[in-house]
Motif scaffolding. Structure first.
Motif, PDB file in Angstrom:
ATOM      1  N   VAL B 411      10.790 -10.419  48.023  1.00  0.00           N
ATOM      2  CA  VAL B 411      10.450 -11.747  47.505  1.00  0.00           C
ATOM      3  C   VAL B 411      11.151 -11.963  46.167  1.00  0.00           C
ATOM      4  O   VAL B 411      11.746 -13.014  45.907  1.00  0.00           O
ATOM      5  CB  VAL B 411       8.911 -11.874  47.358  1.00  0.00           C
ATOM      6  N   GLU B 412      11.103 -10.940  45.349  1.00  0.00           N
ATOM      7  CA  GLU B 412      11.758 -11.040  44.039  1.00  0.00           C
ATOM      8  C   GLU B 412      13.253 -11.277  44.212  1.00  0.00           C
ATOM      9  O   GLU B 412      13.842 -12.126  43.537  1.00  0.00           O
ATOM     10  CB  GLU B 412      11.519  -9.747  43.241  1.00  0.00           C
ATOM     11  N   TYR B 413      13.832 -10.571  45.151  1.00  0.00           N
ATOM     12  CA  TYR B 413      15.266 -10.701  45.374  1.00  0.00           C
ATOM     13  C   TYR B 413      15.629 -12.119  45.795  1.00  0.00           C
ATOM     14  O   TYR B 413      16.600 -12.699  45.309  1.00  0.00           O
ATOM     15  CB  TYR B 413      15.720  -9.698  46.444  1.00  0.00           C
ATOM     16  N   LEU B 414      14.802 -12.679  46.667  1.00  0.00           N
ATOM     17  CA  LEU B 414      15.080 -14.039  47.148  1.00  0.00           C
ATOM     18  C   LEU B 414      14.953 -15.052  46.015  1.00  0.00           C
ATOM     19  O   LEU B 414      15.800 -15.934  45.845  1.00  0.00           O
ATOM     20  CB  LEU B 414      14.120 -14.395  48.290  1.00  0.00           C
ATOM     21  N   VAL B 415      13.904 -14.919  45.209  1.00  0.00           N
ATOM     22  CA  VAL B 415      13.701 -15.876  44.107  1.00  0.00           C
ATOM     23  C   VAL B 415      14.813 -15.740  43.081  1.00  0.00           C
ATOM     24  O   VAL B 415      15.392 -16.742  42.629  1.00  0.00           O
ATOM     25  CB  VAL B 415      12.314 -15.656  43.458  1.00  0.00           C
ATOM     26  N   ARG B 416      15.133 -14.503  42.762  1.00  0.00           N
ATOM     27  CA  ARG B 416      16.173 -14.302  41.728  1.00  0.00           C
ATOM     28  C   ARG B 416      17.569 -14.614  42.250  1.00  0.00           C
ATOM     29  O   ARG B 416      18.512 -14.774  41.483  1.00  0.00           O
ATOM     30  CB  ARG B 416      16.086 -12.888  41.185  1.00  0.00           C
ATOM     31  N   SER B 417      17.689 -14.670  43.585  1.00  0.00           N
ATOM     32  CA  SER B 417      18.970 -15.081  44.161  1.00  0.00           C
ATOM     33  C   SER B 417      19.123 -16.591  44.146  1.00  0.00           C
ATOM     34  O   SER B 417      20.152 -17.125  44.562  1.00  0.00           O
ATOM     35  CB  SER B 417      19.089 -14.590  45.603  1.00  0.00           C
ATOM     36  N   GLY B 418      18.078 -17.303  43.754  1.00  0.00           N
ATOM     37  CA  GLY B 418      18.195 -18.752  43.598  1.00  0.00           C
ATOM     38  C   GLY B 418      17.497 -19.559  44.662  1.00  0.00           C
ATOM     39  O   GLY B 418      17.706 -20.777  44.755  1.00  0.00           O
ATOM     40  N   ALA B 419      16.654 -18.936  45.495  1.00  0.00           N
ATOM     41  CA  ALA B 419      15.917 -19.718  46.494  1.00  0.00           C
ATOM     42  C   ALA B 419      14.987 -20.697  45.786  1.00  0.00           C
ATOM     43  O   ALA B 419      14.379 -20.344  44.778  1.00  0.00           O
ATOM     44  CB  ALA B 419      15.124 -18.795  47.402  1.00  0.00           C
ATOM     45  N   ARG B 420      14.916 -21.918  46.311  1.00  0.00           N
ATOM     46  CA  ARG B 420      14.052 -22.927  45.673  1.00  0.00           C
ATOM     47  C   ARG B 420      12.593 -22.466  45.731  1.00  0.00           C
ATOM     48  O   ARG B 420      11.824 -22.666  44.801  1.00  0.00           O
ATOM     49  CB  ARG B 420      14.215 -24.264  46.397  1.00  0.00           C
ATOM     50  N   GLY B 421      12.222 -21.890  46.842  1.00  0.00           N
ATOM     51  CA  GLY B 421      10.870 -21.356  46.991  1.00  0.00           C
ATOM     52  C   GLY B 421      10.836 -20.389  48.155  1.00  0.00           C
ATOM     53  O   GLY B 421      11.704 -20.428  49.035  1.00  0.00           O
ATOM     54  N   VAL B 422       9.855 -19.507  48.135  1.00  0.00           N
ATOM     55  CA  VAL B 422       9.692 -18.556  49.242  1.00  0.00           C
ATOM     56  C   VAL B 422       8.308 -18.784  49.830  1.00  0.00           C
ATOM     57  O   VAL B 422       7.300 -18.577  49.161  1.00  0.00           O
ATOM     58  CB  VAL B 422       9.833 -17.095  48.743  1.00  0.00           C
ATOM     59  N   LEU B 423       8.288 -19.257  51.068  1.00  0.00           N
ATOM     60  CA  LEU B 423       7.019 -19.471  51.754  1.00  0.00           C
ATOM     61  C   LEU B 423       6.806 -18.284  52.694  1.00  0.00           C
ATOM     62  O   LEU B 423       7.583 -18.081  53.627  1.00  0.00           O
ATOM     63  CB  LEU B 423       7.054 -20.781  52.557  1.00  0.00           C
ATOM     64  N   ILE B 424       5.761 -17.529  52.416  1.00  0.00           N
ATOM     65  CA  ILE B 424       5.490 -16.354  53.245  1.00  0.00           C
ATOM     66  C   ILE B 424       4.419 -16.729  54.263  1.00  0.00           C
ATOM     67  O   ILE B 424       3.326 -17.162  53.883  1.00  0.00           O
ATOM     68  CB  ILE B 424       5.028 -15.169  52.384  1.00  0.00           C
TER      69      ILE B 424
END
Lengths: 171, 526
Positions: B411-424
């Protein structure tokens, strides 16, 4: 509360109630027992170990090596007396055959038979007697009776207090 | 084929019931707990009824109970309906486990003990019906005796007891009463066995569902009191009989066939049901591999041991005389849910191919494939949840085997890669195939549970939704709400420095690394 939420909750409540009502309904399903359309002739009794004892003096071989005070005066064997049950309904044979004994040794004879019979007036004749004529002293039982059987009635043939077979009907 | 078809029906039903009741209160997910609730209701109401039951005059005592103005009648009805409810819930529970493939391997004990629980429930129910000694009880007792007489158990036919020549002895009703009371003790023992392989078993449904169920059963008992037939009369053939389909559905059939055929049918059906764990287990090469724990990476923190929903992990002394503990997986108890992988900060435990490290490798490829993550919400989810069946942009979807399997570093990787949001997207919490995946996921993301999402991650860009496979409505709703909330935030800023290897090294640096230790995986022999 929005109309959609209200509708959803109403449907949910109705569904839950319907489920419980369905469960209550399935726990009380009426079933007509087809056997109750007929009547039943039921035979039930038990007699203690009918057997025939035959005794003879012991042979030399049987007493050889046995201490004098331990020698039997006679050697006896008990032989089970085979019984036959015959059931007639209005003169027709419903059942006729040997009665099986319980267990491997000489044991009591238990009779428990059920016959579906058409409702109406009937003459029943039941005979329970040793198969061999030589065992004529053994217990034998018989009954002849006229009965009126309605649908669902049980005609019970069983010994009365005096030990004689009797045909009776429930109230 | 049939299993797959019925499995689909189950998924759709779950979705519709979720829509009506919400996944938290979906009674289908609580079927096992509802059985225990019904047993508890039976116990409480049974304690009341036992005070008024007389073995010398069974039917008359039931009539007296029925005549009690405040208690008796509805309590007896509640006792009956709870017994019916227990059968309904138990059958639903068994069907769910069967179609979800949760009946083999380490779960075989739960399946077989569950079959015995249902058998005991039936013994208890049938003796209860005979105790009433109305025409239904009479028919049941006579038929039971006829079937038992076909077995080489008794030297004389026990059916003769129901011939009607003599009144029924009190001993018969005492035996029934004894069985009716003693069998629940067996139920408790088998219930213990049933849940013995799971950690933190949940035995009762959530309170609102509990009271709703008790309330509905009570209302049914008040409005539709249980039937009581005419008194048994051994010298009359019972005509119209009120059957309880849940307990005596078999009665009309067995009365029409020879006892041998009835026993054959019961034997074959029982053998097939007991053999389900052996008949349905996948081929050896298709079974998911159990977790393993790396002794090199394990810090001995005990988190995987705490989180494992099946008590499949033990903490043992570290080899080499260095002191401290190390996690050890028992493959015979591991169902390969992968929840341990999400609980291990240094990514040292998990099933092969699904450890935190494996997830990080996959997410790196995922981000590289995705041209512009800043535009979209990335859907991360359990393959069995609504995310698995999601028909949206597949390039934005990252699946894991269970939400609890997901490592927070992903999750951290996705957010720090610039994803607008992560919906789990997780399964409804009471329908997790790994039992506790959604619970631990939320704890790790938002409540600082070990292997937590690091504080540097903007939690406003992370959200959890619970939706079963067919419940696409909830997924879409959650997505829309999340998009609205994200629109209020600044544009996401990608962190160019984030690298998957760095992340793994960071995690590994937390371990008390001893270069002298071999890089071996550590598991118990099966």
């Amino acid at each position: 509360m929005s109309a959609q939420t209200w509708a959803r909750r109403s449907v949910a409540s109705l569904l839950a109630i319907a489920g419980v009502v369905a469960m209550a309904g399935l726990s009380r399903v009426r079933w007509r027992n087809p056997a109750a359309e007929t009547a039943e002739l039921r035979l039930s009794w038990r007699i203690p170990a009918p057997s025939e004892r035959s005794c003879r003096p012991p042979t030399e071989a049987e007493i050889e090596g046995v201490l004098p005070h331990m020698r039997p005066s006679e050697v006896c064997t008990d032989e089970a007396i085979p019984y036959r049950l015959t059931v007639l309904l209005d003169g027709d044979t419903l059942h006729s055959g040997p009665v099986a004994r319980a267990g491997g040794r000489i044991r009591a004879i238990t009779v428990y038979e059920r016959f579906a019979i058409a409702p109406g007036d009937h003459r029943i004749a039941v005979e329970f007697a040793p198969e061999a004529a030589s065992a004529s002293e053994a217990m034998a039982m018989a009954v002849n009776a006229d009965v009126a059987a309605a649908p669902g009635d049980v005609i019970l043939v069983a010994p009365d207090d005096t030990g004689r077979l009797r045909a009776s009907k429930g109230s | 084929m049939l299993k797959r078809l019925l499995g689909r029906v189950l998924i759709r039903t779950d979705g519709w019931v979720d829509r009506l009741y919400g996944s938290k209160w979906n009674p289908l997910y609580q079927s096992g707990a509802l059985v225990v609730l019904c047993l508890a209701v039976m116990l409480v109401t049974g304690l009341y009824l036992i005070f008024f039951y007389r073995i010398g005059a069974p039917y008359e005592s039931i009539v007296r109970i029925e005549g009690q103005p405040w208690g008796g009648r509805w309590i007896r009805s509640l006792h009956r309906y709870a017994a019916d409810g227990a059968v309904v819930a138990a059958v639903l529970h068994a069907l769910r486990m069967f179609f979800q493939g949760r009946s083999w391997g380490p779960r075989a004990l739960a399946w077989i003990s569950g079959v015995f629980l249902v058998f005991l429930l039936y013994v208890c129910g049938l003796t209860g019906y005979v105790m009433v000694w109305d025409t239904h009880g009479q028919l049941l007792a006579a038929e039971g005796a006829r079937l038992l007489d076909a077995l080489p158990l008794f030297s004389e036919p026990i059916s003769r007891a129901f011939a009607g020549a003599d009144p029924m002895p009190s001993a018969f009703f005492f035996m029934n009463l004894f069985l009716h009371i003693a069998v629940p003790v067996g139920i408790v023992i088998f219930l213990w066995l049933h849940v013995s392989r799971v950690a933190r078993p949940v035995l009762l449904p959530p309170r609102p569902l509990l009271w709703a169920t008790v309330g509905l059963l009570t209302a049914a008992a008040l409005v539709l009191p249980a039937a009581l037939g005419p008194a048994a009369d051994l010298l009359r053939l019972p005509g119209d009989v009120t059957l309880d389909v849940f307990y005596t559905f078999w009665l009309p059939w067995t009365r029409s066939v020879p006892p041998g055929m009835a026993w054959l049918a019961a034997g074959v059906a029982s053998a097939v049901i007991v053999a389900v764990p052996f008949l349905t287990r996948p081929r050896t090469d298709r079974r998911p591999a159990p977790s393993f724990a790396s002794t090199r990476l394990c810090t001995g923190c005990e988190q995987c041991y705490t989180d494992c929903p099946y008590d499949a992990i033990r903490m043992v002394d570290r080899e080499g005389g260095r002191g401290g503990k190390v996690a050890l997986v028992n493959p015979a108890a591991c169902v390969s849910c992968g929840i341990c992988a999400g609980s291990c900060a240094p990514m040292g435990v998990g099933p092969p191919g699904r450890t935190g490290r494996d997830q990080m490798s996959r997410v790196k490829e995922f981000v590289q494939r995705h041209p512009d993550p800043g535009e979209d919400i990335v859907v991360v989810g359990c393959g069995r949840s609504a995310a698995g069946a999601w028909a949206g942009d597949q390039a934005r979807r990252f699946l894991v085997s269970c939400a609890g399997n997901l490592h927070t570093s992903v999750v951290e990787y996705l957010v720090r890669s610039g994803a607008r949001g992560v919906l789990i997207v997780a399964c409804p919490s009471r329908d997790c195939w790994g039992r506790e995946g959604p619970k631990w996921l939320v704890e790790r993301l938002f409540h600082e549970r070990e292997a937590e999402l690091k504080a540097r991650v903007d939690r406003r860009r992370v959200r959890v939704a619970h939706a079963s496979a067919f419940d696409q409505w909830s997924l879409e709703e959650a997505m829309d709400e999340f998009a609205i909330d994200l629109a209020r935030l600044d544009a996401p800023v990608g962190d160019d420095a984030v690298e998957v290897e760095t992340e793994c090294d960071l995690a590994e640096s937390a371990a008390p690394h001893d270069p002298s230790l071999p890089r071996t995986e550590h598991t118990l022999d099966p």
